[in-house]
Design a protein around this motif. Structure first.
Motif, PDB file in Angstrom:
ATOM      1  N   GLN A  10       0.840  -1.199   0.000  1.00 23.89           N
ATOM      2  CA  GLN A  10       0.000   0.000   0.000  1.00 23.89           C
ATOM      3  C   GLN A  10       0.875   1.250   0.000  1.00 23.89           C
ATOM      4  OE1 GLN A  10      -0.837   2.519   2.479  1.00 23.89           O
ATOM      5  NE2 GLN A  10      -2.644   3.262   1.414  1.00 23.89           N
ATOM      6  N   ARG A  11       1.952   1.263   0.788  1.00 21.03           N
ATOM      7  CA  ARG A  11       2.877   2.403   0.801  1.00 21.03           C
ATOM      8  C   ARG A  11       3.478   2.630  -0.583  1.00 21.03           C
ATOM      9  NH1 ARG A  11       4.893   0.125   6.002  1.00 21.03           N
ATOM     10  NH2 ARG A  11       4.285   1.576   7.633  1.00 21.03           N
ATOM     11  N   LYS A  12       3.934   1.547  -1.208  1.00 17.71           N
ATOM     12  CA  LYS A  12       4.521   1.657  -2.554  1.00 17.71           C
ATOM     13  C   LYS A  12       3.513   2.211  -3.546  1.00 17.71           C
ATOM     14  CE  LYS A  12       8.290  -1.383  -3.287  1.00 17.71           C
ATOM     15  NZ  LYS A  12       8.808  -2.510  -4.017  1.00 17.71           N
ATOM     16  N   HIS A  13       2.289   1.728  -3.450  1.00 16.36           N
ATOM     17  CA  HIS A  13       1.249   2.208  -4.368  1.00 16.36           C
ATOM     18  C   HIS A  13       1.001   3.701  -4.183  1.00 16.36           C
ATOM     19  CE1 HIS A  13      -2.337   2.510  -6.764  1.00 16.36           C
ATOM     20  NE2 HIS A  13      -2.976   3.008  -5.713  1.00 16.36           N
ATOM     21  N   GLN A  14       0.885   4.167  -2.945  1.00 18.48           N
ATOM     22  CA  GLN A  14       0.617   5.582  -2.709  1.00 18.48           C
ATOM     23  C   GLN A  14       1.792   6.458  -3.153  1.00 18.48           C
ATOM     24  OE1 GLN A  14      -2.375   7.054  -1.890  1.00 18.48           O
ATOM     25  NE2 GLN A  14      -2.981   4.954  -2.356  1.00 18.48           N
ATOM     26  N   LEU A  15       3.015   5.992  -2.934  1.00 13.30           N
ATOM     27  CA  LEU A  15       4.182   6.742  -3.437  1.00 13.30           C
ATOM     28  C   LEU A  15       4.159   6.822  -4.959  1.00 13.30           C
ATOM     29  CD1 LEU A  15       7.028   5.507  -1.079  1.00 13.30           C
ATOM     30  CD2 LEU A  15       6.136   7.841  -1.276  1.00 13.30           C
ATOM     31  N   SER A  16       3.730   5.744  -5.608  1.00 16.58           N
ATOM     32  CA  SER A  16       3.661   5.776  -7.074  1.00 16.58           C
ATOM     33  C   SER A  16       2.596   6.749  -7.546  1.00 16.58           C
ATOM     34  CB  SER A  16       3.435   4.374  -7.645  1.00 16.58           C
ATOM     35  OG  SER A  16       2.105   3.957  -7.456  1.00 16.58           O
ATOM     36  N   VAL A  17       1.484   6.884  -6.802  1.00 17.88           N
ATOM     37  CA  VAL A  17       0.456   7.869  -7.150  1.00 17.88           C
ATOM     38  C   VAL A  17       1.068   9.272  -7.134  1.00 17.88           C
ATOM     39  CG1 VAL A  17      -1.675   8.979  -6.345  1.00 17.88           C
ATOM     40  CG2 VAL A  17      -1.509   6.480  -6.385  1.00 17.88           C
ATOM     41  N   LEU A  18       1.882   9.546  -6.116  1.00 20.89           N
ATOM     42  CA  LEU A  18       2.531  10.865  -6.023  1.00 20.89           C
ATOM     43  C   LEU A  18       3.532  11.090  -7.141  1.00 20.89           C
ATOM     44  CD1 LEU A  18       3.267  11.243  -2.206  1.00 20.89           C
ATOM     45  CD2 LEU A  18       1.642  12.554  -3.570  1.00 20.89           C
ATOM     46  N   LYS A  19       4.315  10.064  -7.450  1.00 23.79           N
ATOM     47  CA  LYS A  19       5.444  10.248  -8.359  1.00 23.79           C
ATOM     48  C   LYS A  19       5.108  10.090  -9.840  1.00 23.79           C
ATOM     49  CE  LYS A  19       8.860   9.160  -4.866  1.00 23.79           C
ATOM     50  NZ  LYS A  19       9.976   8.337  -4.436  1.00 23.79           N
ATOM     51  N   LYS A  20       4.009   9.420 -10.156  1.00 23.25           N
ATOM     52  CA  LYS A  20       3.743   9.157 -11.574  1.00 23.25           C
ATOM     53  C   LYS A  20       3.094  10.331 -12.307  1.00 23.25           C
ATOM     54  CE  LYS A  20      -0.794   6.938 -11.301  1.00 23.25           C
ATOM     55  NZ  LYS A  20      -1.549   5.719 -11.446  1.00 23.25           N
ATOM     56  N   ASN A  21       2.490  11.256 -11.572  1.00 21.39           N
ATOM     57  CA  ASN A  21       1.866  12.408 -12.217  1.00 21.39           C
ATOM     58  C   ASN A  21       2.968  13.292 -12.797  1.00 21.39           C
ATOM     59  OD1 ASN A  21       0.737  15.179 -12.472  1.00 21.39           O
ATOM     60  ND2 ASN A  21      -1.108  14.183 -11.698  1.00 21.39           N
ATOM     61  N   PRO A  22       2.872  13.696 -14.071  1.00 20.50           N
ATOM     62  CA  PRO A  22       3.939  14.481 -14.700  1.00 20.50           C
ATOM     63  C   PRO A  22       4.139  15.868 -14.091  1.00 20.50           C
ATOM     64  CG  PRO A  22       2.028  14.331 -16.146  1.00 20.50           C
ATOM     65  CD  PRO A  22       1.758  13.424 -14.985  1.00 20.50           C
ATOM     66  N   ASN A  23       3.172  16.357 -13.315  1.00 21.69           N
ATOM     67  CA  ASN A  23       3.285  17.685 -12.721  1.00 21.69           C
ATOM     68  C   ASN A  23       3.664  17.639 -11.247  1.00 21.69           C
ATOM     69  OD1 ASN A  23       2.603  18.972 -15.145  1.00 21.69           O
ATOM     70  ND2 ASN A  23       0.442  18.585 -14.749  1.00 21.69           N
ATOM     71  N   THR A  24       4.251  16.517 -10.821  1.00 24.08           N
ATOM     72  CA  THR A  24       4.688  16.403  -9.433  1.00 24.08           C
ATOM     73  C   THR A  24       6.202  16.331  -9.341  1.00 24.08           C
ATOM     74  OG1 THR A  24       4.527  13.991  -9.389  1.00 24.08           O
ATOM     75  CG2 THR A  24       2.581  15.216  -8.701  1.00 24.08           C
ATOM     76  N   ASN A  25       6.717  16.886  -8.259  1.00 18.45           N
ATOM     77  CA  ASN A  25       8.132  16.810  -7.938  1.00 18.45           C
ATOM     78  C   ASN A  25       8.204  16.423  -6.462  1.00 18.45           C
ATOM     79  OD1 ASN A  25      10.867  17.063  -7.627  1.00 18.45           O
ATOM     80  ND2 ASN A  25      10.921  19.264  -7.986  1.00 18.45           N
ATOM     81  N   VAL A  26       8.644  15.200  -6.193  1.00 14.04           N
ATOM     82  CA  VAL A  26       8.612  14.660  -4.846  1.00 14.04           C
ATOM     83  C   VAL A  26      10.028  14.336  -4.396  1.00 14.04           C
ATOM     84  CG1 VAL A  26       7.713  12.814  -3.382  1.00 14.04           C
ATOM     85  CG2 VAL A  26       6.311  13.703  -5.253  1.00 14.04           C
ATOM     86  N   GLY A  27      10.440  14.915  -3.262  1.00 15.19           N
ATOM     87  CA  GLY A  27      11.744  14.623  -2.675  1.00 15.19           C
ATOM     88  C   GLY A  27      11.678  13.340  -1.855  1.00 15.19           C
ATOM     89  N   SER A  28      12.574  13.212  -0.907  1.00 17.69           N
ATOM     90  CA  SER A  28      12.580  12.022  -0.060  1.00 17.69           C
ATOM     91  C   SER A  28      11.496  12.166   1.005  1.00 17.69           C
ATOM     92  CB  SER A  28      13.953  11.845   0.596  1.00 17.69           C
ATOM     93  OG  SER A  28      14.233  12.936   1.441  1.00 17.69           O
ATOM     94  N   ILE A  38      -4.975  11.584  -3.756  1.00 19.13           N
ATOM     95  CA  ILE A  38      -5.810  11.699  -4.945  1.00 19.13           C
ATOM     96  C   ILE A  38      -5.337  12.923  -5.717  1.00 19.13           C
ATOM     97  CG2 ILE A  38      -8.148  11.979  -5.837  1.00 19.13           C
ATOM     98  CD1 ILE A  38      -9.132  10.905  -3.094  1.00 19.13           C
ATOM     99  N   LEU A  39      -4.751  12.683  -6.881  1.00 18.35           N
ATOM    100  CA  LEU A  39      -4.184  13.761  -7.685  1.00 18.35           C
ATOM    101  C   LEU A  39      -4.849  13.787  -9.055  1.00 18.35           C
ATOM    102  CD1 LEU A  39      -0.375  13.192  -6.951  1.00 18.35           C
ATOM    103  CD2 LEU A  39      -1.995  14.590  -5.671  1.00 18.35           C
ATOM    104  N   SER A  40      -5.425  14.915  -9.398  1.00 18.83           N
ATOM    105  CA  SER A  40      -6.010  15.073 -10.718  1.00 18.83           C
ATOM    106  C   SER A  40      -4.915  14.996 -11.778  1.00 18.83           C
ATOM    107  CB  SER A  40      -6.718  16.425 -10.823  1.00 18.83           C
ATOM    108  OG  SER A  40      -7.039  16.725 -12.165  1.00 18.83           O
TER     109      SER A  40
END
Length: 181
Positions: A10-28, A38-40
């Motif tokens: 579940q953690r991996k899935h939620q991190l992928s939701v954050l990182k896969k959107n082309p308009n996101t920049n996620v640090g550590s 939930i990201l549009s």
């Protein structure tokens, strides 16, 4: 043992939701269990800094054309919720107690000729939280609020107007302190 495997997935899935959107920049970042992001696909921007810690049951919603910025070293305790339809900015090293809620929008309504609250139309205004702030448990921040740097918002407060830097707020009453908090 199975629950540990499921939590990790579940953690991996939620991190992928954050990182896969082309308009996101996620640090550590570190995420706990049962977080929900939930990201549009049409959001403007999500930027999350480094050394950010989301405990358990965090809910983050960023809608179409909205912008969310979370600075380095931010900590959100259990059950926090960020609901972004316009713009929310959280400064570095800010600490959220449990169950903090941010809403940069309200439901639209008509008072006359007949009272009516819209389920799908909203009025919006940005929220800005400065750096080095502490929002106690069960704090709610409403649309259009700016909180300066180095502020403490006491547990249970609903903040509906701006808070200047270096201020302690308890039930929306300001106790200004010029010294380091």
């Amino acid at each position: 043992m199975l629950h540990l495997i499921l939590e990790k997935l579940q953690r991996k899935h939620q991190l992928s939701v954050l990182k896969k959107n082309p308009n996101t920049n996620v640090g550590s970042i570190k995420v706990g269990i049962n977080n929900h992001f939930i990201l549009s696909e049409e959001l403007e921007k999500v930027a999350i800094g480094s050394s950010v810690n989301f405990r358990n049951y965090i809910h983050i919603l960023v809608e179409k054309k909205a912008k969310l910025t979370i600075g380095n070293g931010v900590f959100m305790n259990n059950f926090c919720s960020v609901n972004c339809l316009d713009s929310i900015s959280i400064g570095e090293n800010t600490l959220f107690g449990e169950n903090v809620k941010l809403y940069d929008h309200n439901h639209s309504y008509n008072a006359a000729p007949e009272f009516n609250v819209s389920k799908s139309d909203f009025s919006t205004a940005p929220i800005k939280i400065g750096k080095n702030c502490w929002l106690g448990s069960n704090v709610t921040i409403l649309k259009g609020v700016s909180i300066g740097d180095n502020c403490i918002i006491g547990a249970g407060c609903t903040v509906f107007k701006d808070v200047p830097s270096n201020t302690k707020v308890f039930n929306q009453q300001h106790l200004i302190s010029k010294s380091v908090l």
